[in-house]
Design an enzyme around this catalytic site. Structure first.
Site, short mmCIF file in Angstrom:
data_model
loop_
_atom_site.label_atom_id
_atom_site.label_comp_id
_atom_site.label_asym_id
_atom_site.label_seq_id
_atom_site.Cartn_x
_atom_site.Cartn_y
_atom_site.Cartn_z
N CYS A 25 0.85 -1.20 0.00
CA CYS A 25 0.00 0.00 0.00
C CYS A 25 0.88 1.24 0.00
O CYS A 25 2.09 1.18 0.25
CB CYS A 25 -0.93 0.00 1.21
SG CYS A 25 -0.10 0.28 2.79
N CYS A 35 2.83 1.91 3.28
CA CYS A 35 3.96 1.01 3.48
C CYS A 35 5.12 1.38 2.57
O CYS A 35 6.29 1.19 2.92
CB CYS A 35 3.54 -0.45 3.26
SG CYS A 35 2.72 -1.18 4.70
N CYS A 74 1.25 -4.83 5.49
CA CYS A 74 0.49 -4.44 6.69
C CYS A 74 -0.87 -5.12 6.78
O CYS A 74 -1.57 -4.96 7.79
CB CYS A 74 0.32 -2.92 6.75
SG CYS A 74 -0.84 -2.23 5.55
N ASP A 97 -6.70 -18.00 61.65
CA ASP A 97 -7.52 -19.18 61.37
C ASP A 97 -9.00 -18.80 61.42
O ASP A 97 -9.38 -17.76 61.96
CB ASP A 97 -7.23 -20.29 62.38
CG ASP A 97 -5.84 -20.89 62.20
OD1 ASP A 97 -5.31 -20.77 61.08
OD2 ASP A 97 -5.30 -21.45 63.16
#
Length: 547
Positions: A27, A30, A129, A362
């Protein structure tokens, strides 16, 4: 300056890289990443405009000198714009491609055809991507992020945007980088992989301003914020891209307890650093294959934990500190932890909690005096701001909800302060009162010698009653002082000040000789404990809150 009207900051040297990437199915954004364009505003241009500009740039051979001049001016314009934005968004260190010689390149017919094919607005899913910097990076996605934030109804002033990418993006980027490196090496270019802009960075540069706008001006910061909005991308179609690495670099992929897959991003990056280029190219296509679908995003919101501390009293002899479950079956209807946590969890609208305390009593032991210090980590609280008055009201809500416990000094503390509760825990002292039974009849003077015993050292083997959950060991503990109060010929009260971690019940009855010395030995008769109260836990934390 309108980002869509300014020329991209590109040079003649970038042309062969652009041509190869477009032909490979990358793209427009990119392409900018692989050209090492580190100017944020360049990525904010509409991808369709960027693609057109890239196509004009690589086909324009007549006006190269003019183009270079405009591009240089554009870089300055972009830098001025980014400098103005530096208060809200901080650039990473400037990254530049190591381009050594100026060249002129002519497209092959195949590359030209690929570039022309993508003139329809970059409709193909990017091979690197996987669509993240295409349709998943714009106003629509910013609106979805803002809607997720608003739906959570969190309290926050700023947020940090984080991005989680599928591990196979690393493989695809490596493939594309090798493709570019292989094709341009002979043309005299040197491209450093570390200079390529990361998908995460480009995504944030594009989205931060958009998200800020959709949230009405709330700042999306680049460093630290207690509130994080995470966008996680997945792409099942290409999950298998990483699998060949397990065979070629098996040492990098080891199963871990908390990870669903061995193909974590970190493991894949490590494998790609080790695998030789030739071996990679033997197992994986270069450039990567064209995907048929884009990534799927999932937005998650997370507020950092809030920590609440206080002290509790326990007045009931049939209430465990934590939920009592044996073999999957619940034995008691409630616990100290649950009685305290329920109102706090509701008030902070937290997703969960972790409860801790300075020791534990306890089920049949009361905790009196100033109480036992406790702390709670509240996980992903949607409400995080409480005034002192609101905390006091919350404390009152807890105390009114049950007569079995009472809370005091309730306050918000820091994570760092939490550690003070556990610091030197075994050096702290605790005070107890025990109701003791003796088999042999006694008189007041038979027990008076106990008052004079100081700093008695005990060797305590792990008690039989806790052996199922604690390791077998002999622990040395100290009883600093004792005092007695005679009741009748078979009963007396024994008050003890001891080192934290001392087993009081076992000291009294001996635990079949597992605690030495013990009260049976001292009195020369069998003894047992009927009741036990914790009178004080000498830990000076959390600080008292004035009434």
């Amino acid at each position: 300056m309108d980002e869509n009207t300014v020329m991209l900051p590109l040079k003649e040297k970038d042309k062969p890289i652009i041509q190869k990437l477009l032909s490979a199915g990358c793209c427009a954004r990119c392409v900018l990443r692989f050209c090492c364009v580190s100017v944020q505003a360049a990525y904010r241009k509409q991808p369709e405009e960027t693609l057109k500009e890239l196509q004009i740039f690589i086909n324009d051979t007549e006006n190269d000198k003019c183009q270079d001049s405009v591009a240089l001016d554009s870089r300055d314009d972009y830098k001025s714009k980014d400098a103005a934005e530096s208060e809200t968004s901080e650039d990473p260190p400037n990254k530049r491609a190591k381009l050594e010689t100026s060249i002129t390149d002519v497209q092959s017919e195949e590359e030209a055809a690929a570039v022309v094919k993508s003139k329809d607005g970059d409709s193909r899913v990017c091979v690197v991507c996987l669509g993240i910097l295409q349709g998943l990076c714009g106003t629509t996605q910013a609106i979805k992020i803002a809607e997720a934030v608003k739906a959570g109804n969190y309290e926050f002033d700023t947020l940090v945007l984080s991005v989680s990418l599928p591990a196979q993006l690393c493989v695809r980027e490596h493939s594309c980088w090798l493709y570019v490196k292989k094709e341009v090496r002979e043309k005299g270019l040197v491209l450093d992989k570390d200079d390529v802009i990361q998908v995460k960075e480009a995504f944030k540069w594009i989205m931060q301003g958009m998200v800020t706008k959709e949230l009405g001006g709330i700042a999306v910061v680049t460093k630290v914020s207690p509130f994080e909005v995470s966008v996680e991308f997945t792409h099942p179609e290409t999950d298998a891209d990483c699998h060949f690495l397990a065979a070629t670099c098996p040492d990098c992929f080891k199963p871990t307890k908390n990870k669903q897959s061995v193909f974590t991003r970190m493991a894949v990056v490590k494998a790609l650093e080790k695998i030789p280029d030739a071996k990679f190219l033997k197992h994986y296509p270069c450039p990567p294959t064209q995907p048929t679908s884009s990534c799927s995003p999932q937005v998650q919101c997370l507020h950092v934990s809030v920590f609440v501390a206080g002290r509790y009293n326990k007045f009931c002899r049939s209430l465990p500190q934590t939920p009592w479950v044996i073999d999957g079956e619940r034995r008691m209807e409630s616990s100290v932890e649950e009685l305290i946590a329920a109102p706090i969890l509701s008030a902070f609208r937290a997703d969960g909690f972790n409860f801790s305390s300075s020791g534990r009593e306890d089920v049949d032991v009361r905790t009196l005096g100033n109480g036992r210090p406790f702390a709670m980590e509240l996980l992903n609280p949607h409400k995080s701001r409480f005034s002192k008055e609101q905390m006091k009201q919350l404390q009152e809500t807890i105390n009114q909800s049950s007569d079995k416990i009472k809370v005091r000094d309730l306050q918000i503390v820091t994570r760092e302060a939490m550690s003070r509760m556990k610091e030197g825990e075994e050096e702290k002292t605790k005070s107890y009162t025990a109701l003791v039974w003796t088999q042999k009849p006694i008189q007041r003077e038979d027990i008076s010698f106990i008052d004079d015993i100081k700093d008695l050292t005990l060797d305590q083997k792990t008690p039989l009653r806790v052996l199922h959950r604690r390791a077998l060991a002999v622990r040395q503990r100290a009883i600093h002082s004792m005092s007695t109060r005679f009741l009748d010929s078979h009963h007396f009260y024994l008050r003890l000040k001891t080192q934290a971690g001392t087993y009081i019940k076992e000291f009294v009855h001996g635990d079949f000789g597992r605690t030495i010395p013990n009260l049976c030995q001292l009195l020369k008769t069998d003894t047992d404990i009927l009741e036990l109260d914790v009178e004080s836990v000498d830990v000076d934390w959390p600080p008292p809150v004035p009434e």
